[in-house]
Motif scaffolding. Structure first.
Motif, PDB file in Angstrom:
ATOM      1  N   SER A 156      -7.293  -2.208   9.149  1.00  0.00           N
ATOM      2  CA  SER A 156      -6.679  -1.391   8.099  1.00  0.00           C
ATOM      3  C   SER A 156      -6.408  -2.220   6.843  1.00  0.00           C
ATOM      4  O   SER A 156      -6.661  -1.765   5.721  1.00  0.00           O
ATOM      5  N   SER A 210       0.813  -1.222   0.000  1.00  0.00           N
ATOM      6  CA  SER A 210       0.000   0.000   0.000  1.00  0.00           C
ATOM      7  C   SER A 210       0.841   1.264   0.000  1.00  0.00           C
ATOM      8  O   SER A 210       0.279   2.369   0.015  1.00  0.00           O
ATOM      9  N   ARG A 268      -1.018   4.743   7.612  1.00  0.00           N
ATOM     10  CA  ARG A 268      -1.794   5.966   7.846  1.00  0.00           C
ATOM     11  C   ARG A 268      -3.228   5.643   8.253  1.00  0.00           C
ATOM     12  O   ARG A 268      -3.844   6.382   9.029  1.00  0.00           O
ATOM     13  N   LEU A 288       0.013   3.419   2.999  1.00  0.00           N
ATOM     14  CA  LEU A 288      -1.382   3.801   3.226  1.00  0.00           C
ATOM     15  C   LEU A 288      -1.987   3.048   4.400  1.00  0.00           C
ATOM     16  O   LEU A 288      -2.783   3.605   5.169  1.00  0.00           O
ATOM     17  N   PHE A 332      -8.080  -1.610   3.145  1.00  0.00           N
ATOM     18  CA  PHE A 332      -7.260  -1.429   1.953  1.00  0.00           C
ATOM     19  C   PHE A 332      -7.522  -2.530   0.924  1.00  0.00           C
ATOM     20  O   PHE A 332      -7.600  -2.260  -0.283  1.00  0.00           O
TER      21      PHE A 332
END
Length: 393
Positions: free
Chosen positions: A139, A114, A120, A117, A143
């Motif tokens: 997460s 990612s 974050r 990402l 994603f």
């Protein structure tokens, strides 16, 4: 429903259609003659007398109501399931699980596809409240879902882009050109496996609007055999006048409609040609089926009618469950399947200037026309479709 029997005592009842015929008895006055022929059952009645209140519950009628509700909810769940599968086609829901698992496994192995990402995402307010490692799992799931949805959109629009190509229609018979072979292979590759009836509806291209000059040329070419030289010259002048004045404005309206309508002509055709047509429907519009193709298995008309009704009901079941395979041209190019949507459970309500179509999601009976009278014949019993001998009886 609320009824007022002849004696004045109120009676409450719930109607439930099933195979037996029962008359509704008035709680104090005996059988009601006007209800003797009704296809309904009294599920709950009570009567008031000097001895108290007498309550009667018809368990068979309540069971029929329950079965009807269960069948209706099963069909709703099946429609939602098929709608979800069609919405993500040519991908599949199982691919989502694979992608989420792959992203999570790679991230736990310190391989971040990612590009930061996922890290974050772990700092988002609604994710960081979860303790480790659950915030990492959430997460990675978010994603992976985003990655899967991006794949769905890319595949769908690539397939739509490929289906806009029309050069294969004009290719000569015989050996395919290299260009058409590559195009055909890409279409088959992106079409997925085991599509449902409406799987390709979201990937079909919009109906293109032909250029105004091309339309006028085709129009003149089509009317030329029907007109003599003098009338054809007059028609050419009218065409030139149309192209110079009204034509461009109407063409802009048509182009504007094509931007937000997948087919800019179908609703107008249905409204102005089909529903506003005043010619007889029975011989001009209605579809029909016959069983007299090569041989007659029986000479009994009611038996033949039962067989063809049973065959059409099985076909309707396949349409409802979307078990039919879409129609393909050259075993690769899918055609629109919406013509199946209102083939059954649809009626046309007459009007003075225009009729209207009414479509019902479900129906448990057929209408039989015999000697000037219509009959409502039920086709299910205990949630199962009647077989041909039962329909014949």
């Amino acid at each position: 429903q609320y009824l007022e029997p002849c004696c004045g005592w109120p009676k409450f009842w719930f109607s439930a259609t099933y195979s037996r015929r029962k008359s509704a008895d008035c709680c104090l006055c005996g059988p009601e003659s006007d209800m003797a022929e009704a296809h309904s059952a009294v599920a709950f009645t009570f009567s008031v007398s000097s001895e108290g209140v007498d309550v009667n519950v018809n368990h068979e009628a309540l069971w029929a109501v329950w079965q009807s509700g269960v069948r209706s909810w099963k069909k709703k769940v099946a429609r939602i399931k098929n709608g979800f599968i069609n919405g993500v086609y040519p991908s599949a829901p199982s691919v989502w699980l694979f992608m989420v698992t792959l992203v999570l496994a790679l991230y736990l192995a310190n391989v971040d596809i990612s590009l930061g990402l996922i890290g974050r995402m772990e700092a988002w307010p609604w994710i960081r409240d979860y303790a480790a490692p659950y915030n990492t799992y959430i997460s990675c799931t978010v994603f992976g879902t985003m990655l899967w949805l991006a794949k769905v959109l890319v595949l769908r629009y690539l397939l739509k882009l490929l289906l806009t190509y029309q050069g294969w229609m004009f290719a000569p018979r015989g050996k395919l050109s290299t260009k058409n072979k590559i195009w055909l292979g890409l279409v088959k590759l992106l079409s997925g496996r085991k599509p449902l009836l409406y799987s390709f509806q979201g990937s079909l291209p919009r109906l293109p609007v032909p250029a105004l000059n091309d339309t006028m040329k085709r129009y003149l070419r089509s009317v030329r055999p029907l007109l003599d030289d003098e009338k054809y010259k007059r028609m050419e002048r009218l065409v030139d006048e149309f192209k110079a004045n009204l034509g461009p404005r109407l063409q802009r309206y048509l182009t504007l409609k094509s931007w937000w309508a997948t087919n800019y002509v179908s609703d107008w055709w249905e409204e102005y040609v089909y529903l506003r047509g005043r010619s007889p429907i029975m011989v001009n519009s209605n579809f029909y089926g016959v069983d007299a193709i090569l041989r007659h298995p029986t000479t009994s008309q009611v038996a033949r009618a039962a067989n063809i009704v049973y065959g059409m009901l099985k076909f309707r079941r396949e349409v409802d469950r979307e078990e039919l395979c879409p129609i393909f041209v050259n075993k690769a190019v899918p055609l629109c399947s919406w013509q199946y949507e209102r083939q059954f459970n649809t009626t046309r309500i007459p009007g003075v200037e225009t009729d209207k179509l009414v479509h019902h999601r479900d129906s448990r009976h057929i209408a039989v026309y015999h000697k000037g009278r219509y009959f409502k014949v039920y086709i299910h019993y205990n949630g199962k479709l009647l077989n041909p001998p039962q329909i014949e009886a």
